[in-house]
Design a protein around this motif. Structure first.
Motif, PDB file in Angstrom:
ATOM      1  N   TYR A   1     -10.614 -17.224   2.298  1.00 44.87           N
ATOM      2  CA  TYR A   1     -10.093 -18.136   1.284  1.00 44.87           C
ATOM      3  C   TYR A   1      -8.869 -18.905   1.795  1.00 44.87           C
ATOM      4  N   LYS A   2      -8.620 -18.802   3.121  1.00 39.70           N
ATOM      5  CA  LYS A   2      -7.491 -19.504   3.756  1.00 39.70           C
ATOM      6  C   LYS A   2      -6.142 -18.939   3.314  1.00 39.70           C
ATOM      7  N   PHE A   3      -6.106 -17.654   2.987  1.00 41.57           N
ATOM      8  CA  PHE A   3      -4.857 -17.001   2.615  1.00 41.57           C
ATOM      9  C   PHE A   3      -4.403 -16.056   3.725  1.00 41.57           C
ATOM     10  N   LYS A   4      -3.102 -16.029   3.964  1.00 43.59           N
ATOM     11  CA  LYS A   4      -2.495 -15.046   4.845  1.00 43.59           C
ATOM     12  C   LYS A   4      -2.066 -13.839   4.008  1.00 43.59           C
ATOM     13  N   VAL A   5      -1.863 -12.705   4.676  1.00 46.10           N
ATOM     14  CA  VAL A   5      -1.466 -11.487   3.972  1.00 46.10           C
ATOM     15  C   VAL A   5      -0.177 -10.935   4.573  1.00 46.10           C
ATOM     16  N   ILE A   6       0.775 -10.620   3.693  1.00 43.69           N
ATOM     17  CA  ILE A   6       1.987  -9.906   4.094  1.00 43.69           C
ATOM     18  C   ILE A   6       1.825  -8.452   3.653  1.00 43.69           C
ATOM     19  N   PHE A   7       2.069  -7.523   4.576  1.00 35.70           N
ATOM     20  CA  PHE A   7       1.898  -6.105   4.287  1.00 35.70           C
ATOM     21  C   PHE A   7       3.241  -5.424   4.054  1.00 35.70           C
ATOM     22  N   ALA A   8       3.238  -4.489   3.109  1.00 35.97           N
ATOM     23  CA  ALA A   8       4.406  -3.633   2.894  1.00 35.97           C
ATOM     24  C   ALA A   8       3.914  -2.230   2.567  1.00 35.97           C
TER      25      ALA A   8
ATOM     26  N   ILE B   1       0.833  -1.197   0.000  1.00 41.55           N
ATOM     27  CA  ILE B   1       0.000   0.000   0.000  1.00 41.55           C
ATOM     28  C   ILE B   1       0.865   1.243   0.000  1.00 41.55           C
ATOM     29  N   ALA B   2       0.221   2.374  -0.271  1.00 43.43           N
ATOM     30  CA  ALA B   2       0.974   3.613  -0.443  1.00 43.43           C
ATOM     31  C   ALA B   2       1.417   4.225   0.878  1.00 43.43           C
ATOM     32  N   ASP B   3       0.534   4.190   1.869  1.00 41.82           N
ATOM     33  CA  ASP B   3       0.833   4.928   3.105  1.00 41.82           C
ATOM     34  C   ASP B   3      -0.014   4.376   4.241  1.00 41.82           C
ATOM     35  N   ILE B   4       0.553   3.529   5.074  1.00 43.28           N
ATOM     36  CA  ILE B   4      -0.196   2.879   6.147  1.00 43.28           C
ATOM     37  C   ILE B   4      -0.691   3.886   7.188  1.00 43.28           C
ATOM     38  N   SER B   5      -0.067   5.078   7.254  1.00 41.93           N
ATOM     39  CA  SER B   5      -0.525   6.080   8.210  1.00 41.93           C
ATOM     40  C   SER B   5      -1.793   6.787   7.738  1.00 41.93           C
ATOM     41  N   ASN B   6      -2.140   6.615   6.468  1.00 45.81           N
ATOM     42  CA  ASN B   6      -3.383   7.165   5.929  1.00 45.81           C
ATOM     43  C   ASN B   6      -4.537   6.248   6.349  1.00 45.81           C
ATOM     44  N   PRO B   7      -5.545   6.770   7.040  1.00 43.89           N
ATOM     45  CA  PRO B   7      -6.645   5.924   7.536  1.00 43.89           C
ATOM     46  C   PRO B   7      -7.331   5.112   6.443  1.00 43.89           C
ATOM     47  N   PHE B   8      -7.410   5.654   5.227  1.00 44.12           N
ATOM     48  CA  PHE B   8      -8.019   4.903   4.132  1.00 44.12           C
ATOM     49  C   PHE B   8      -7.272   3.601   3.899  1.00 44.12           C
ATOM     50  N   PHE B   9      -5.939   3.687   3.794  1.00 45.67           N
ATOM     51  CA  PHE B   9      -5.141   2.497   3.519  1.00 45.67           C
ATOM     52  C   PHE B   9      -5.096   1.552   4.716  1.00 45.67           C
ATOM     53  N   ALA B  10      -5.130   2.105   5.913  1.00 49.49           N
ATOM     54  CA  ALA B  10      -5.151   1.252   7.104  1.00 49.49           C
ATOM     55  C   ALA B  10      -6.425   0.405   7.138  1.00 49.49           C
ATOM     56  N   LYS B  11      -7.563   1.032   6.851  1.00 42.52           N
ATOM     57  CA  LYS B  11      -8.832   0.293   6.820  1.00 42.52           C
ATOM     58  C   LYS B  11      -8.854  -0.702   5.660  1.00 42.52           C
ATOM     59  N   PHE B  12      -8.315  -0.270   4.541  1.00 46.68           N
ATOM     60  CA  PHE B  12      -8.259  -1.139   3.374  1.00 46.68           C
ATOM     61  C   PHE B  12      -7.442  -2.398   3.669  1.00 46.68           C
ATOM     62  N   ALA B  13      -6.293  -2.221   4.303  1.00 43.27           N
ATOM     63  CA  ALA B  13      -5.433  -3.359   4.647  1.00 43.27           C
ATOM     64  C   ALA B  13      -6.158  -4.322   5.573  1.00 43.27           C
ATOM     65  N   ARG B  14      -6.871  -3.783   6.539  1.00 44.90           N
ATOM     66  CA  ARG B  14      -7.616  -4.632   7.475  1.00 44.90           C
ATOM     67  C   ARG B  14      -8.671  -5.461   6.753  1.00 44.90           C
ATOM     68  N   HIS B  15      -9.401  -4.831   5.838  1.00 42.20           N
ATOM     69  CA  HIS B  15     -10.448  -5.556   5.110  1.00 42.20           C
ATOM     70  C   HIS B  15      -9.857  -6.586   4.152  1.00 42.20           C
ATOM     71  N   ILE B  16      -8.715  -6.285   3.561  1.00 39.18           N
ATOM     72  CA  ILE B  16      -8.035  -7.268   2.708  1.00 39.18           C
ATOM     73  C   ILE B  16      -7.669  -8.499   3.535  1.00 39.18           C
ATOM     74  N   GLU B  17      -7.176  -8.279   4.732  1.00 38.90           N
ATOM     75  CA  GLU B  17      -6.803  -9.388   5.617  1.00 38.90           C
ATOM     76  C   GLU B  17      -8.028 -10.227   5.985  1.00 38.90           C
ATOM     77  N   ILE B  18      -9.118  -9.566   6.320  1.00 39.12           N
ATOM     78  CA  ILE B  18     -10.356 -10.276   6.685  1.00 39.12           C
ATOM     79  C   ILE B  18     -10.869 -11.099   5.514  1.00 39.12           C
ATOM     80  N   GLU B  19     -10.907 -10.486   4.333  1.00 34.42           N
ATOM     81  CA  GLU B  19     -11.460 -11.167   3.162  1.00 34.42           C
ATOM     82  C   GLU B  19     -10.559 -12.315   2.720  1.00 34.42           C
ATOM     83  N   SER B  20      -9.248 -12.112   2.769  1.00 40.27           N
ATOM     84  CA  SER B  20      -8.308 -13.162   2.355  1.00 40.27           C
ATOM     85  C   SER B  20      -8.411 -14.387   3.246  1.00 40.27           C
TER      86      SER B  20
END
Length: 340
Positions: A96-103, A74-93
Motif C-alpha cells: 500500500y506504499k506505506f513504511k513501518v516504524i517499529f517499537a 509489539i510486545a516483545d521483538i525477541s519472541n519469534p511470533f512477534f518477529a515474524k508478525f513484524a516482518r509480515h506487517i512490513e511486507i503487507e504495508s
C-alpha cells in the motif's frame, strides 16, 4: 549541480522544460487523474531516477497531513511470533506504499505509553498494536484523538475497537485434547500474563478440555508466570510440576516452550516417554530439537494482512457498515514427536 545538493522537483522540471506542478503530479501518482500522457510520465520518472531524486517525506507530510508511515508497537521483538508478525506487517504495508516504524514495549505499560507519545509526535498515519496489561487509558485517548489503530493478539473487554486474533479458547482446548488423546492424564499448563484476556482464554480452553474428559482441574498444575525471560523462574515452575507427577505440558508461548524445554533437558526428562509437550506458536527450531516439538500454528501472515487491511480502510475512511471489526482466525497444528 553540486554532488551534495539534493535533486528537487524544480531541478527535474527545468531539465525537462515542464512545470513544477506536472513533475509533482507524476511523482505523487496523480498522472492519470491529471491526464498526463504515458510518454511524459515515463520521461519524468526516468529523469527522477537518473538525477537520484529523493522525496522529502517531511515536507510532504506537512503539506498533505499524511506521512505514509504506520507505527507498529509489539510486545516483545525477541519472541519469534512477534518477529515474524513484524516482518509480515512490513511486507503487507509496502503493498500500500506505506513504511513501518517499529517499537517494542517489553510488556511494560509505561514504556508502551512513552513509545505511543513519541510516535504520535512523528505524525504517523495509524497504529498496529499489541498493548500490554493496564493500558486501557492510553487506548481510549487514542480513540479520542481519532488516531486509527488496530489491536492484534490482544482483546480488551471494556474497549470497543478493531481487533485481529485467533480463537485462543479453541486452540487451548484442542491442544489439551491432543495431550489427553496421547494418554496423558496429569497435564500441566505453563502460561504467562494471565491477566491478558487472550492468555486467559488459552487457559480456559485447557481447563474445559480436562473437565470434558473427566479429569479434575488441579490448580497446582497451572503455572501463571509474569512476563519474564528469567530461566530460573521457569526452572522453578517446571521442578514443582515434575514433583506433582505430570505427564504432559501445554506451553502457551514459544518463548516459554524453548526455556521450558531447555530445563527439561537439563533435568534429563525423556520426551515423549516421560512427558508430552505442545507449544503455542511454531518455531523453525522445533523441527531440529532433540525431540521435535508439536505446535499450535497461528496464521501470522493472514493476521498481518487483516490488520493492515483494516487499518488502511480506517485511514482512508472506508470502514463500511461495521463500526468495529473483530477478525478471528483458526489455527493449524503441527504434530511432531513430542506429542504425536
Amino acid at each position: 549541480m553540486s554532488k551534495n545538493k539534493k535533486t528537487t522537483i524544480k531541478d527535474i522540471a527545468d531539465e525537462l522544460g515542464v512545470s513544477n506542478a506536472l513533475v509533482s503530479f507524476v511523482l505523487n501518482g496523480k498522472n492519470k487523474e491529471k491526464r498526463i500522457s504515458d510518454i511524459m510520465t515515463k520521461k519524468v520518472l526516468d529523469a527522477a531516477r537518473q538525477m537520484n531524486y529523493k522525496p522529502n517525506y517531511l515536507a510532504k507530510s506537512l503539506r498533505t497531513g499524511k506521512s505514509q508511515i504506520i507505527a507498529l508497537i509489539i510486545a516483545d521483538i525477541s519472541n519469534p511470533f512477534f518477529a515474524k508478525f513484524a516482518r509480515h506487517i512490513e511486507i503487507e504495508s509496502s503493498k500500500y506504499k506505506f513504511k513501518v516504524i517499529f517499537a517494542n514495549s517489553d510488556e511494560n505499560k509505561k514504556k508502551f505509553a512513552n513509545e505511543l507519545e513519541l510516535l504520535k509526535e512523528r505524525k504517523v498515519d495509524g497504529f498496529i498494536l499489541t498493548p500490554p496489561i493496564g493500558c486501557e487509558n492510553e487506548l481510549i485517548q487514542l480513540q479520542k484523538e481519532k488516531f486509527p489503530f488496530v489491536i492484534v493478539d490482544r482483546l480488551f473487554e471494556k474497549i470497543r475497537t478493531h481487533t485481529v486474533n485467533i480463537n485462543n479458547y479453541q486452540a487451548g482446548f484442542d491442544a489439551t485434547m491432543r495431550l489427553i488423546n496421547n494418554n496423558r492424564k496429569n497435564i500441566a499448563i505453563v502460561n504467562v500474563n494471565n491477566q491478558l484476556f487472550t492468555m486467559k482464554q488459552r487457559a480456559n480452553g485447557y481447563e474445559d478440555a480436562l473437565i470434558q474428559s473427566g479429569i479434575s482441574v488441579n490448580q497446582a498444575l497451572m503455572k501463571h508466570l509474569k512476563f519474564s525471560h528469567d530461566k530460573k523462574l521457569i526452572m522453578k515452575a517446571i521442578q514443582e510440576l515434575i514433583k506433582e507427577g505430570i505427564d504432559g505440558i501445554l506451553f502457551t508461548t514459544s518463548k516459554l516452550t524453548m526455556l521450558g524445554y531447555e530445563c527439561l533437558m537439563e533435568m534429563e526428562i525423556n520426551i515423549p516417554k516421560d512427558l508430552s509437550i505442545i507449544s503455542f506458536d511454531n518455531m523453525d527450531a522445533y523441527r531440529v530439537t532433540r525431540t521435535p516439538i508439536s505446535a499450535v500454528v497461528q496464521p501470522i501472515e493472514l493476521m498481518s494482512k487483516e490488520a493492515v487491511r483494516i487499518l488502511i480502510e480506517m485511514m482512508e475512511g472506508n470502514e463500511g457498515s461495521k463500526p468495529y471489526e473483530s477478525v478471528v482466525k483458526n489455527v493449524n497444528f503441527l504434530y511432531r514427536e513430542s506429542c504425536p
